[in-house]
Structure formats: structure tokens, C-alpha cells
Design a protein around this motif. Structure first.
Motif, mmCIF file in Angstrom:
data_model
loop_
_atom_site.group_PDB
_atom_site.id
_atom_site.type_symbol
_atom_site.label_atom_id
_atom_site.label_comp_id
_atom_site.label_asym_id
_atom_site.label_seq_id
_atom_site.Cartn_x
_atom_site.Cartn_y
_atom_site.Cartn_z
ATOM 1 N N ALA A 156 33.412 -32.922 -10.982
ATOM 2 C CA ALA A 156 32.730 -33.211 -12.225
ATOM 3 C C ALA A 156 32.732 -31.977 -13.064
ATOM 4 O O ALA A 156 33.047 -31.126 -12.844
ATOM 5 C CB ALA A 156 31.182 -33.690 -11.515
ATOM 6 N N ASP A 157 31.854 -32.435 -14.140
ATOM 7 C CA ASP A 157 31.604 -31.332 -15.194
ATOM 8 C C ASP A 157 30.839 -30.215 -14.590
ATOM 9 O O ASP A 157 29.870 -30.556 -14.096
ATOM 10 C CB ASP A 157 31.102 -32.029 -16.629
ATOM 11 C CG ASP A 157 30.933 -30.922 -17.553
ATOM 12 O OD1 ASP A 157 29.769 -30.070 -17.475
ATOM 13 O OD2 ASP A 157 31.738 -31.028 -18.507
ATOM 14 N N LYS A 158 31.423 -29.102 -14.675
ATOM 15 C CA LYS A 158 30.759 -28.062 -13.958
ATOM 16 C C LYS A 158 29.453 -27.564 -14.660
ATOM 17 O O LYS A 158 28.343 -27.140 -14.002
ATOM 18 C CB LYS A 158 31.626 -26.712 -13.965
ATOM 19 C CG LYS A 158 31.240 -25.633 -12.939
ATOM 20 C CD LYS A 158 32.097 -24.499 -12.949
ATOM 21 C CE LYS A 158 31.619 -23.398 -11.829
ATOM 22 N NZ LYS A 158 32.633 -22.561 -11.361
ATOM 23 N N GLU A 159 29.523 -27.470 -15.952
ATOM 24 C CA GLU A 159 28.138 -27.163 -16.852
ATOM 25 C C GLU A 159 27.150 -28.208 -16.393
ATOM 26 O O GLU A 159 25.967 -27.956 -16.307
ATOM 27 C CB GLU A 159 28.451 -27.175 -18.068
ATOM 28 C CG GLU A 159 27.188 -26.559 -19.164
ATOM 29 C CD GLU A 159 27.464 -26.487 -20.529
ATOM 30 O OE1 GLU A 159 26.770 -26.135 -21.430
ATOM 31 O OE2 GLU A 159 28.756 -26.357 -21.020
ATOM 32 N N ASP A 175 37.734 -24.732 -9.301
ATOM 33 C CA ASP A 175 37.690 -24.912 -10.698
ATOM 34 C C ASP A 175 38.964 -25.790 -11.055
ATOM 35 O O ASP A 175 39.874 -25.777 -10.367
ATOM 36 C CB ASP A 175 37.464 -23.839 -11.584
ATOM 37 C CG ASP A 175 36.218 -23.063 -11.200
ATOM 38 O OD1 ASP A 175 35.368 -23.888 -10.971
ATOM 39 O OD2 ASP A 175 36.216 -21.989 -11.420
ATOM 40 N N LEU A 176 38.667 -27.033 -11.932
ATOM 41 C CA LEU A 176 39.725 -27.694 -12.519
ATOM 42 C C LEU A 176 39.784 -27.233 -14.023
ATOM 43 O O LEU A 176 39.049 -26.611 -14.649
ATOM 44 C CB LEU A 176 39.262 -29.064 -12.184
ATOM 45 C CG LEU A 176 39.115 -29.695 -10.886
ATOM 46 C CD1 LEU A 176 38.644 -30.917 -10.718
ATOM 47 C CD2 LEU A 176 40.541 -29.605 -10.089
ATOM 48 N N ASP A 177 40.649 -28.320 -14.810
ATOM 49 C CA ASP A 177 41.085 -27.915 -16.010
ATOM 50 C C ASP A 177 39.814 -28.558 -16.696
ATOM 51 O O ASP A 177 39.142 -29.413 -16.339
ATOM 52 C CB ASP A 177 42.443 -28.532 -16.425
ATOM 53 C CG ASP A 177 43.321 -27.862 -16.201
ATOM 54 O OD1 ASP A 177 43.180 -26.452 -15.657
ATOM 55 O OD2 ASP A 177 44.517 -28.561 -15.845
ATOM 56 N N SER A 178 39.705 -28.219 -18.107
ATOM 57 C CA SER A 178 38.595 -29.043 -18.947
ATOM 58 C C SER A 178 37.022 -28.682 -18.443
ATOM 59 O O SER A 178 36.443 -29.731 -18.732
ATOM 60 C CB SER A 178 38.863 -30.425 -19.150
ATOM 61 O OG SER A 178 40.111 -30.756 -19.546
ATOM 62 N N GLY A 179 36.914 -27.798 -17.917
ATOM 63 C CA GLY A 179 35.500 -27.293 -17.368
ATOM 64 C C GLY A 179 35.224 -28.199 -16.388
ATOM 65 O O GLY A 179 33.860 -28.028 -16.024
ATOM 66 N N ARG A 180 35.780 -28.900 -15.396
ATOM 67 C CA ARG A 180 35.724 -29.448 -14.426
ATOM 68 C C ARG A 180 35.665 -28.517 -13.125
ATOM 69 O O ARG A 180 36.365 -27.462 -13.173
ATOM 70 C CB ARG A 180 36.182 -30.762 -14.089
ATOM 71 C CG ARG A 180 35.988 -31.560 -15.392
ATOM 72 C CD ARG A 180 36.589 -32.865 -15.359
ATOM 73 N NE ARG A 180 36.323 -33.724 -14.389
ATOM 74 C CZ ARG A 180 35.555 -34.467 -14.569
ATOM 75 N NH1 ARG A 180 34.480 -34.665 -15.614
ATOM 76 N NH2 ARG A 180 34.649 -35.322 -13.448
ATOM 77 N N HIS A 181 34.890 -29.208 -12.027
ATOM 78 C CA HIS A 181 35.057 -28.485 -10.676
ATOM 79 C C HIS A 181 35.001 -29.431 -9.545
ATOM 80 O O HIS A 181 34.641 -30.502 -9.853
ATOM 81 C CB HIS A 181 34.173 -27.207 -10.527
ATOM 82 C CG HIS A 181 32.252 -27.828 -10.364
ATOM 83 N ND1 HIS A 181 31.801 -27.305 -9.439
ATOM 84 C CD2 HIS A 181 31.800 -28.689 -11.168
ATOM 85 C CE1 HIS A 181 30.620 -28.018 -9.607
ATOM 86 N NE2 HIS A 181 30.833 -28.803 -10.607
ATOM 87 N N TRP A 182 35.237 -28.945 -8.372
ATOM 88 C CA TRP A 182 35.250 -29.787 -7.404
ATOM 89 C C TRP A 182 34.734 -29.299 -6.069
ATOM 90 O O TRP A 182 34.464 -27.793 -5.879
ATOM 91 C CB TRP A 182 36.652 -30.265 -6.958
ATOM 92 C CG TRP A 182 37.585 -29.159 -6.478
ATOM 93 C CD1 TRP A 182 38.222 -28.611 -7.165
ATOM 94 C CD2 TRP A 182 37.894 -28.702 -5.003
ATOM 95 N NE1 TRP A 182 39.172 -27.490 -6.540
ATOM 96 C CE2 TRP A 182 38.830 -27.677 -5.297
ATOM 97 C CE3 TRP A 182 37.564 -29.026 -3.976
ATOM 98 C CZ2 TRP A 182 39.206 -26.991 -4.072
ATOM 99 C CZ3 TRP A 182 37.826 -28.357 -2.688
ATOM 100 C CH2 TRP A 182 38.695 -27.446 -2.871
ATOM 101 N N VAL A 183 34.270 -29.908 -5.152
ATOM 102 C CA VAL A 183 33.664 -29.365 -3.976
ATOM 103 C C VAL A 183 33.822 -30.318 -2.751
ATOM 104 O O VAL A 183 33.855 -31.695 -3.033
ATOM 105 C CB VAL A 183 31.886 -29.228 -3.717
ATOM 106 C CG1 VAL A 183 31.680 -28.548 -2.448
ATOM 107 C CG2 VAL A 183 31.621 -28.395 -5.160
#
Length: 877
Positions: A156-159, A175-183
Motif C-alpha cells: 500500500a501507499d506508505k504515507e 519499500d517499493l517504487d512510487s512511495g509504496r511498501h509491503w509487509v
């Protein structure tokens, strides 16, 4: 009326599925316009039901409101001929007894107003999958007997969504591109889909730690919106107490590295026991002295414990099918009730539970939705999350505890958990474990799970002075209920004590447990040298309606002398009920309502005795509720019951104003607020006394206003506000309006407190009640999309404000019908629960019956959800 009648599901038709799902791997991408769910299922043929050397059956998966994007079988894109999209699912042609199925679907959580499956609440992603919500997330075998090991990767979007949670232990993040991250999360324990959970949001948390008896350190975390971070301590402390209690009493230790709770404002349930990630309605977990009452503190402690106890009685061992729902819920309600009794006053806890049972569950047993603890059929499973399944189910477990004794019951629960760990079990398997561990035959007892209705037990007695013997004669019966005309005798444990003229116990064991198993049965006690006063059904040892022709003097005697705290309270209730019923008859006949002297004398003795238990005394000062008077009436006379209760309360307040003043001052506390049992008891007695004082004179109104402004906790502030709002005295009118405005302005940004503000006005029975409720619907404080607000305003008005709801020419009935018709389009579960007051139309005089029936028929003429259709159609039969 619904165009096609919902399908009825029957217990007798249960069959194991054609396939099992051993592992479930989810990849969930959360976005604003739509979210994507990619599910990889490791499918295995159920060879106990289907032979692998014969043509393989199709895999039938459930799915609702899903947009299928792609299907892969064993890693390759599936040809369209290999699968078929159905109206409510997906049919897949199986290539082999073992295969991998992967699907990709898109869903719209932001538009999911049913609050089932994956939805957005105040900018936070959240799930509710019990009972059948997982099918709104992806195609699946959405049934409780399919237990799978789940892994879930969320991105999802990290912010916007810095916190991403799911079941089990965290196994990775990045972390992923475009300000996203994963868990990534992994739950090593097999579970059905209804226990899956996901949360994504901008949340803060408090952390703590619990060390298990084997020395494992478990991280405890409670997540909530930043504004509520100061309200978490009580829930965390309650969780630690529950974890320790479950180890000590049941030998059950927690099994993951982390236990998480998330508070959500928009939630249909109270809370949900998802493995390792409990999701709570905010009102059931957040508390501070300034914003939560004592009852909220106690409720939070009980609900936190309940959901935690599910880790074993519901998660590690779950129910085979939804007909077995009480296997996890009834058992766990019993466990949380015992926990609360150990943490607080055991007798007061029993009084609270039985009051709910007698008022609401007995009414359910007598209504159109009556069903056994284990139902035989349903149209919509959401309608069977009932008091019968939960509260009566807990009473059935309590009776097993009575019959076996604490030690044998513990052996039985140990055997049950060990034998069925990781399995989906049945009621029979639970009862069989209890029998095997104890050697007690529970064959006849099983009828409690199978028969609907509240049993009735009639008791007579006979004393033989020559033989020094005393005989109690019992007759049991059970009224017809929908689909069950004939009832078989039950095995009813009846706890009995015998008191002599001084109030001393005659029996050497103080309380004797009698096993009533026949339609008619006698029990004789030898060596009884004088006719005793029987104390029957001590501790409410069985959920029955018991009748014995006590004289008023005997009830007053038990009220003062019974060594059983519950029966002492019950004697007080019975005596008050008798007086209230006589007064109601006088009201209907137009003659003066007078209070019997024996009741006044009994209250004088009660109020002038030394106070040894503040909470217990407060419970005896609370008069029988109008809802209970309605439940025990053949025909409910709303105005007569209300007038009688008001007159009795006014009489007691006038007769004992000095005594109530003394109790009010005696119960004052100094220092900071403490949510301890002793302090809660003091506050409860103080506020009961205040309510009586406010009836007696304007001084009581002044005391209430003073308490409202000086209170250092929400309990005292809100109870004082309620006194002012509900008072009929002229001196309270301006004060109540000012206090309501001040209360709202002070707490308007706190949703849980505003729910109290709504409920105190909804329950006010002064003239103009319906107009006030309609005005509040237009208020900024009300949100028709929030189940808590609906329950606090509409639910409270229709179920608790008897004169307001039933007054006039049926305007209250039309109001409820209007709300339910509109709500059914958005949230069928809540609509089906709010309609209940109308379903009891047969209890009222003919004129009211017709008006209530008209509104039920108007609702039935609409296109209805399965939830609402089932309730309304059964009510009209």
C-alpha cells in the motif's frame, strides 16, 4: 417482498467439502479506487468422501461482488473452459487430486457499506470475515471446516497506510517504487477463512509484554487512531489479566510471538477474535476515566478477555459448521463470565448475566425467531448471532460445570482441546470429552442443545413433622416453539438450600444439587426438624422459569437472610414484581396505586443494615426493568407498567430520603479515579442513591447538578446527567438542557462519549420522545453509516424507551420501519437487528398489534436482503 426467497440451509444436509485447502497465500494491493487480491490456493481432494481413481468433482468456490481478472491452474493461465463464473461463486474443473489454483480479483472496499469482507472505515482498511465475509475478498471455500495455513503479503501507499497488519507473525517488510511498501505475515496455525484479518492505516500503538508460564515473551500491541492513544492502558491491562487467568484456570498458553488489537469506529460487531489480530469496535476497547463509565471499563475487560479466550475455544479448535456456533461462543461466554466473576463481584456478575438472559433471551425464546442453542436451519447465518447462541449457550456450559464439578470440568476441557487441536469440532465432540473425562452420562442433557424455548419448572412442597422429612415436588415443561411442538424432559440441575426460622442453612452441605430428569419428580430431605423456607435455583443453576408459591413474607425473609447472593437479589426482584403487577392492575382499573407495607418494611431493613457490599446493595435497589415486566406479561400494558414502576420508585424515594442521603454520602470517594471492583461498587451505590434523591426533592436535583460539574470521572458525570435528563421535576428541565449542551460541546470530538450523549436522550421517556429522536437524526453528531450511532439512538429508543416507542398512534412503529427499510440497502446485518422490537407484536393489545403488523407488512413488501427477509417473514408466520 424479496423476488426470490432466500435458500434455507439445514444441519441435516451437512457434508464435508469435496476439497480441502492446505495452504492459502494472499497478495493484497490496497488502493483508493479499487484493490487487488491475488490468492494462491493449494487444493487437495477430500479422499474420505471422493475417490481419486474416479472422475474428479468440480471445485465450487464462493465469491460475492468480485471482479475476476485472471485464473491460473498449476502455474499456467487457465483456459476459459476450465472455469465458470457463477452469480455467487466460481466453478473450477480440477486437473488432479492435488493442484494449485491462483486467481486475481479486484474489489472496491471504499464502497462496501455492509462492513463485511474488506472495507474502509475513516480512511483505514479493515476486514470482518465472520461469518461469510471472506467471499467478498476472494473466491474461496468460505466455510469453517476448511482450515488452511495462511500467508499474506500486503502492499500500500506508505504515507497513507504506514501500518499494515494481518494474522500471525511478521516475516518480512520492505519499500517499493512510487512511495509504496509491503509487509509479509504468516500464521503457522491452520484456520478457517472467517478468522482472516487485515488492517491498513495511519495508526499509533501502545506496546507491552507478557511472559507465559513456559517463559516465552509475547509482544502485546493495541493500535488506534492518534487521538485515542491515551485510552489503551485498561485494555492492555485486561489482556494481561486474561492471559494469566487462562493459564491458571484452563492451562491454555498463548502460541504466537505477538498479540495485536486494533480499534475501529465502524464495526457491526463488538469485537472479532481473528487469530493474533483482534479487531474491536472502538467502544469495546478504548477507555479513560474522563470518557468511559465504570460499565464501559467492565465491559472492555470482559470483551478483551472473551476475544483472547477464543484463541483456544474458537481458533485452535473451531466449529465444524455454523450450526455449531455456540460451541465456540457459548463456551467462551462462560469462560469470560467466570473471569469477570473472579476479577469483580461474583454475585453481582451473576445478577447482571441473568438479568440480560431473563429480559432479552427469554423474550427471544418466546418470539418468532426462537431456535435451539444449536439451530436446525437458517436462511442467513448473521441472524443467528443471538442471545440464545451466546448467553443461553453459556448457561448450558455452566450446567455441565455444575453437573461435573470444577475439577472434572477442567479435565474435560483439557481432553477437548488436546483431542481436537487444529480441528473443526461439533457440540457432540465437546460433550463427549466432558463425559469421558468425568464418567458422567450427559445423554439426556444433550437435549439442551436441540430444543428451543425456556423450560418452566413448577415446585410444590410438603413437610411431615412426624417423619421429620421435607419433600420438594417438581414438574417441568416447555412451551411449543416454531417447528417444535412436542418437547422431551430435560436434565435440569437445580441448586437448593433450606433455611430455618433464623435464616441458618438446614442442609449440611449448605447447597444441594438436585438432578431433575423427569417430567414429574420428588426429592425428600430427611432429618428436617421444622418446616424450612426453600431457597430454589441458587445461583440460577439452570436457565428456566421457576415458580413456587412464596408468600410475600417468605420473599422478604429470603431477601434479608439467604446466604446465596443471587437468590437474595432474586427474592427482592420477585417481591417487587408482585407489587408492580398489583399496582399496574390498579392503574388499569382507575383505582389508586398503593405499595404493600411488607415491601416498604423489607426495603427499610435493607437500607438500614450495615453496607458490606456496595455493588450488591445497588443491584437490589434497581427495580425490575419495564422490559422484564413486558417479558413476563401475557399481554404487555405499556402505560400501566411504566406508571407502576414510576409510582413505586417515587414511593421509595419519599419514604427513605434520609437513608438514600446517608448512602450517597457514605459512598463518596476521595482521590483519583480507580477502575477497581471496590471503587466501582461505591460509585454504583452512590449514583443509585442519587437517582432516588432526585425523585424525592429539588435538593436531589441540585446534588445531581453539583455532581455533574464536580465529577472527576465519566461515571459520575454521566449518571448525574442521566438523572437530570430523565427527571420529571420542573427544577431539572433547564438544568438538563444546559448540561446536555455543555456535555456535547465538551466531548463532541469523541465518538464514544457522543454515543452516550445520544443514548441518554433516546432513553428519556418524557413527552416528545420521538420528536427528540428525529431531531437528533438531523444533528451533526449522528452518522447513519456508523453502527454504534444507530444502536445508540435508534436502537435504544425502540428497545428501551417503552412509552416513546409505543406511544401515540403508531408513529414509533412507522419511524422504525422507515429506518430499517433505508438501512437494509446499506447494512443488512444492522437492519435485521434493529427490527426486533416490531417482531414481538403478538405480546401487545389488539390495537397495538395491528399497528405493528402494518409496519412489518410494509417492510415485507420491499425488496429485502436475506438478513431482513428471514426475520420479517418469520415474524409474520
Amino acid at each position: 417482498m424479496k423476488d426470490a426467497q432466500p435458500k434455507t440451509i439445514y444441519l441435516k444436509d451437512y457434508r464435508e467439502p469435496a476439497y480441502w485447502i492446505d495452504r492459502t497465500e494472499l497478495e493484497i494491493t490496497l488502493d483508493e479506487d479499487s484493490s487487488t487480491v491475488e490468492a494462491t490456493l493449494h487444493v487437495r481432494l477430500n479422499e474420505a468422501q471422493y475417490s481419486a481413481d474416479k472422475p474428479l468433482p468440480a471445485l465450487e468456490l464462493q465469491g460475492v461482488d468480485l471482479k475476476l481478472e485472471a485464473v491460473w491452474i498449476d502455474g499456467e493461465t487457465a483456459a476459459e473452459a476450465r472455469y465458470q463464473c457463477l452469480q455467487d461463486g466460481l466453478r473450477v474443473t480440477a486437473p488432479a487430486p492435488l493442484f494449485e489454483l491462483r486467481t486475481r480479483c479486484t474489489i472496491e472496499p471504499q464502497n462496501n457499506t455492509s462492513l463485511e469482507g474488506l472495507y474502509k472505515s475513516n480512511g483505514m482498511f479493515c476486514t470482518q470475515c465472520e461469518a461469510e465475509g471472506f467471499r467478498k475478498i476472494t473466491y474461496y471455500l468460505d466455510r469453517p471446516d476448511v482450515m488452511s495455513v495462511f500467508s499474506c503479503r500486503i502492499n500500500a501507499d506508505k504515507e497513507r497506510y504506514p501500518i499494515l497488519l494481518s494474522n500471525g507473525n511478521e516475516t518480512g517488510r520492505g519499500d517499493l517504487d512510487s512511495g509504496r511498501h509491503w509487509v509479509q505475515w504468516h500464521d503457522p496455525f491452520p484456520k478457517p477463512a472467517y478468522l482472516f484479518a487485515l488492517v491498513g492505516g495511519d495508526l499509533q500503538h501502545v506496546s507491552d509484554q507478557f511472559v507465559t508460564r513456559s517463559g516465552r515473551a509475547v509482544t502485546l500491541q493495541l493500535f488506534t487512531e492518534p487521538r485515542n492513544i491515551g485510552k489503551c492502558d485498561h485494555a492492555i491491562d485486561s489482556l494481561k489479566r486474561a492471559m494469566r487467568w487462562d493459564e491458571e484456570v484452563y492451562g491454555r498458553e498463548y502460541d504466537l510471538d505477538i498479540f495485536m488489537i486494533v480499534a475501529v469506529d465502524h464495526f457491526n460487531m463488538g469485537a472479532m477474535e481473528n487469530k493474533g489480530l483482534n479487531i474491536f469496535n472502538s467502544s469495546c476497547v478504548l477507555a479513560s476515566p474522563d470518557t468511559a463509565t465504570d460499565s464501559s471499563f467492565q465491559r472492555i475487560e470482559a470483551i478483551v478477555a472473551h476475544e483472547y479466550f477464543h484463541n483456544w475455544s474458537g481458533n485452535r479448535v473451531t466449529c465444524r459448521d455454523w450450526f455449531q456456533l455456540s460451541l465456540k461462543e457459548g463456551f467462551t461466554v462462560f469462560r469470560d463470565a467466570e473471569f469477570s466473576a473472579d476479577m469483580n463481584s461474583r454475585s453481582v456478575k451473576r445478577i447482571e448475566d441473568v438479568s440480560l438472559l431473563r429480559t432479552a433471551q427469554f423474550a427471544e425464546d418466546a418470539g418468532p425467531m426462537a431456535h435451539p442453542v444449536r439451530p436446525e436451519a437458517y436462511m442467513e447465518i448473521s441472524n443467528f448471532y443471538t442471545l440464545t447462541v451466546y448467553e443461553k449457550g453459556a448457561e448450558v456450559v455452566r450446567m455441565i460445570h455444575h453437573l461435573l464439578g470444577a475439577d472434572a470440568f477442567r479435565k474435560g476441557s483439557d481432553l477437548y482441546f488436546e483431542r481436537h487441536d487444529g480441528q473443526a469440532a461439533t457440540v457432540e465432540e465437546f460433550v463427549s470429552a466432558m463425559e469421558e473425562a468425568s464418567g458422567v452420562d450427559l445423554g439426556q442433557f444433550r437435549r439442551w442443545y436441540e430444543q428451543a424455548g425456556t423450560p418452566r419448572v413448577e415446585v410444590t412442597d410438603r413437610y411431615d413433622p412426624e417423619a421429620n422429612s421435607y419433600t420438594l415436588s417438581f414438574t417441568q415443561s416447555c412451551p411449543s416453539t416454531p417447528g417444535q411442538k412436542e418437547k422431551q424432559p430435560l436434565h435440569i440441575p437445580i441448586a437448593v438450600g433450606l433455611l430455618d426460622d433464623s435464616g441458618a442453612n438446614v442442609l449440611p452441605e449448605t447447597t444441594r444439587l438436585l438432578n431433575l430428569t423427569q417430567t414429574q419428580q420428588n426429592f425428600t430431605f430427611e432429618g428436617v426438624t421444622a418446616r424450612p423456607v426453600p431457597s430454589l435455583l441458587r445461583g440460577f443453576s439452570a436457565p428456566v422459569k421457576l415458580s413456587y408459591e412464596y408468600s410475600d413474607a417468605q420473599l422478604a425473609f429470603l431477601m434479608a437472610n439467604d446466604s446465596d447472593g443471587f437468590n437474595r437479589w432474586d427474592a427482592c426482584q420477585q417481591l417487587c414484581v408482585r407489587v408492580l403487577q398489583r399496582m399496574a392492575k390498579h392503574y388499569l382499573s382507575g383505582t389508586p396505586m398503593e405499595v404493600d407495607r411488607i415491601l416498604t418494611a423489607a426495603f427499610s431493613q435493607l437500607l438500614n443494615a450495615p453496607v458490606t457490599d456496595h455493588a450488591a446493595l445497588e443491584s437490589m435497589l434497581v427495580l425490575p426493568a419495564e422490559a422484564y415486566l413486558a417479558e413476563i406479561s401475557d399481554v404487555v400494558e405499556v402505560e400501566a407498567n411504566h406508571a407502576a414502576r414510576e409510582a413505586l420508585a417515587n414511593h421509595l424515594s419519599a419514604a427513605f430520603e434520609p437513608e438514600f442521603e446517608r448512602l450517597y454520602q457514605l459512598s463518596q470517594l476521595e482521590g483519583e479515579y480507580q477502575p477497581s471492583a471496590s471503587h466501582m461498587g461505591c460509585r454504583s451505590l452512590k449514583n443509585a442513591a442519587l437517582a432516588y434523591l432526585a425523585r424525592a426533592s429539588d435538593r436531589g436535583i441540585e446534588l445531581a447538578e453539583q455532581q455533574y460539574h464536580l465529577a472527576n470521572n465519566m461515571t459520575d458525570r454521566f449518571r448525574a446527567l442521566a438523572v437530570l435528563v430523565h427527571s420529571e421535576r420542573e427544577a431539572a428541565e433547564a438544568r438538563s438542557a444546559n448540561s446536555l449542551n455543555e456535555f456535547y460541546n465538551k466531548f463532541k470530538n469523541d465518538p464514544q462519549v457522543i454515543e452516550l450523549w445520544l443514548s441518554v436522550q433516546a432513553s428519556c421517556q418524557r413527552k416528545g420522545a420521538l420528536a427528540r429522536v428525529k431531531a437528533l437524526i438531523q444533528h451533526d453528531a449522528f452518522d447513519s453509516g456508523n453502527p454504534n450511532k444507530l444502536r445508540s439512538l435508534i436502537g435504544v429508543f425502540c428497545s428501551q424507551n417503552t412509552t416513546g416507542f409505543h406511544g401515540g398512534e403508531g408513529e414509533g412503529y412507522r419511524f422504525l420501519a422507515d429506518q430499517v427499510i433505508e438501512l437494509d440497502k446499506r447494512n443488512p446485518q444492522i437492519a435485521a437487528r434493529l427490527i426486533i422490537p416490531l417482531t414481538r407484536w403478538r405480546k401487545y393489545p389488539v390495537a397495538r398489534q395491528q399497528k405493528m403488523l402494518e409496519q412489518l407488512q410494509r417492510i415485507f413488501a420491499q425488496t429485502l436482503s436475506a438478513d431482513l427477509y428471514e426475520v420479517v417473514s418469520k415474524s409474520l408466520q
